[in-house]
Design a protein around this motif. Structure first.
Motif, PDB file in Angstrom:
ATOM      1  N   THR A 114       0.809  -1.228   0.000  1.00  0.00           N
ATOM      2  CA  THR A 114       0.000   0.000   0.000  1.00  0.00           C
ATOM      3  C   THR A 114       0.839   1.273   0.000  1.00  0.00           C
ATOM      4  N   GLU A 115       2.126   1.143   0.354  1.00  0.00           N
ATOM      5  CA  GLU A 115       2.978   2.333   0.424  1.00  0.00           C
ATOM      6  C   GLU A 115       4.381   2.018  -0.085  1.00  0.00           C
ATOM      7  N   VAL A 146      -1.707   0.571  -3.924  1.00  0.00           N
ATOM      8  CA  VAL A 146      -0.806   1.598  -3.414  1.00  0.00           C
ATOM      9  C   VAL A 146      -1.584   2.889  -3.184  1.00  0.00           C
ATOM     10  N   LYS A 147      -1.459   3.422  -1.968  1.00  0.00           N
ATOM     11  CA  LYS A 147      -2.163   4.648  -1.613  1.00  0.00           C
ATOM     12  C   LYS A 147      -1.212   5.826  -1.420  1.00  0.00           C
ATOM     13  N   HIS A 178      -5.867   9.554  -9.158  1.00  0.00           N
ATOM     14  CA  HIS A 178      -5.979   8.091  -9.123  1.00  0.00           C
ATOM     15  C   HIS A 178      -6.014   7.569  -7.685  1.00  0.00           C
ATOM     16  N   GLY A 179      -6.182   8.472  -6.734  1.00  0.00           N
ATOM     17  CA  GLY A 179      -6.288   8.055  -5.341  1.00  0.00           C
ATOM     18  C   GLY A 179      -4.970   7.735  -4.669  1.00  0.00           C
ATOM     19  N   VAL A 180      -3.866   8.255  -5.232  1.00  0.00           N
ATOM     20  CA  VAL A 180      -2.536   7.998  -4.669  1.00  0.00           C
ATOM     21  C   VAL A 180      -1.889   9.325  -4.283  1.00  0.00           C
ATOM     22  N   ARG A 196      11.728   0.926  -1.065  1.00  0.00           N
ATOM     23  CA  ARG A 196      11.174   0.112   0.013  1.00  0.00           C
ATOM     24  C   ARG A 196       9.672  -0.054  -0.174  1.00  0.00           C
ATOM     25  N   PHE A 197       9.225  -1.298  -0.132  1.00  0.00           N
ATOM     26  CA  PHE A 197       7.802  -1.615  -0.171  1.00  0.00           C
ATOM     27  C   PHE A 197       7.342  -1.932   1.249  1.00  0.00           C
TER      28      PHE A 197
END
Length: 247
Positions: A114-115, A146-147, A178-180, A196-197
């Motif tokens: 998500t980040e 992904v936000k 796109h909501g990110v 980094r995920f």
């Protein structure tokens, strides 16, 4: 389904599974697992299409073998992560192709992502800004939600300063639609490059996102499709956060 279609699917399955075995042999287990899974699915589609019993038995045997190996790799990877020993290294050779962002990062993108944090001092010039945009597009197309994307880079103090600011602002606005959310920070001392995920993966690329060679022209092969664009020599190191717990 016509015979030609079945033959085409079988050919694709063979190609993908051959790549899986090559990656497996090179101890690039996370990448090989993705290829095994894709190849197995293709063989399952072939199995559904064939009518001959002997061919069905042949495909079932192949699928069983590949599934067993894929499961072994899955267990090995999970154990390595739990023990904090996971480390995979990918060497990209000079002029190598087939290393688009989709291909390089896909094995480490999961639904839990998500980040993303990108630390790269060289997201300044126009081609580097385009690289970052392509990376963001890749994340939007990936099977994850992904936000937020965090970018830490250096500020361009030269004539391109206004260009950097303008492009990053436009990317921020576009991602927002796109909501990110894109959070950009600048550092005058940043040197290392890593991505980094928040699903646990850390990818360090010697050249950061800028490991592609400059295309020969705007209408040359590889300008749009990064899989066809030659790369500069670099090394990619992949870790899982459990490997860096003591840091």
């Amino acid at each position: 389904m016509t015979q030609d279609v079945v033959v085409g699917m079988e050919s694709c399955a063979i190609t993908v599974l051959k790549r899986a075995v090559e990656l497996d042999t090179s101890a690039r287990f996370q990448e090989s697992l993705v290829c095994y899974q894709e190849g197995i699915q293709l063989l399952l589609d072939v199995l559904k299409a064939v009518k001959d019993d002997s061919k069905k038995a042949h495909y079932r045997g192949k699928i069983k073998g590949y599934m067993e190996r894929a499961e072994q790799i899955k267990v090995h990877l999970q154990q390595a992560k739990e023990e904090g020993k996971y480390h995979e290294q990918i060497k990209i050779t000079e002029n190598a192709t087939g290393y688009s962002y989709e291909k390089l990062f896909k094995p480490y993108i999961t639904e839990a992502l998500t980040e993303v944090c990108v630390e790269d001092p060289y997201i300044r010039h126009i081609h580097q800004l385009y690289n970052f945009l392509r990376f963001c597009e890749m994340l939007l197309k990936a099977p994850c939600k992904v936000k937020k994307i965090n970018l830490l880079t250096s500020r361009d103090e030269g004539e391109s300063n206004s260009l950097q600011a303008t492009v990053l602002h436009e990317i921020t606005q576009s991602l927002q639609s796109h909501g990110v959310a894109l959070d950009t920070q600048f550092s005058s001392t940043i040197h290392d490059r890593e991505i980094r995920f928040n699903n646990g993966w850390i990818i360090k690329i010697g050249r950061g996102l800028d490991y592609f060679k400059k295309p020969q022209g705007k209408y040359s092969i590889g300008y749009c499709d990064y899989d066809l664009r030659p790369c500069q020599e670099t090394t990619v190191d992949v870790f899982h956060t459990k490997h860096t717990k003591t840091a």
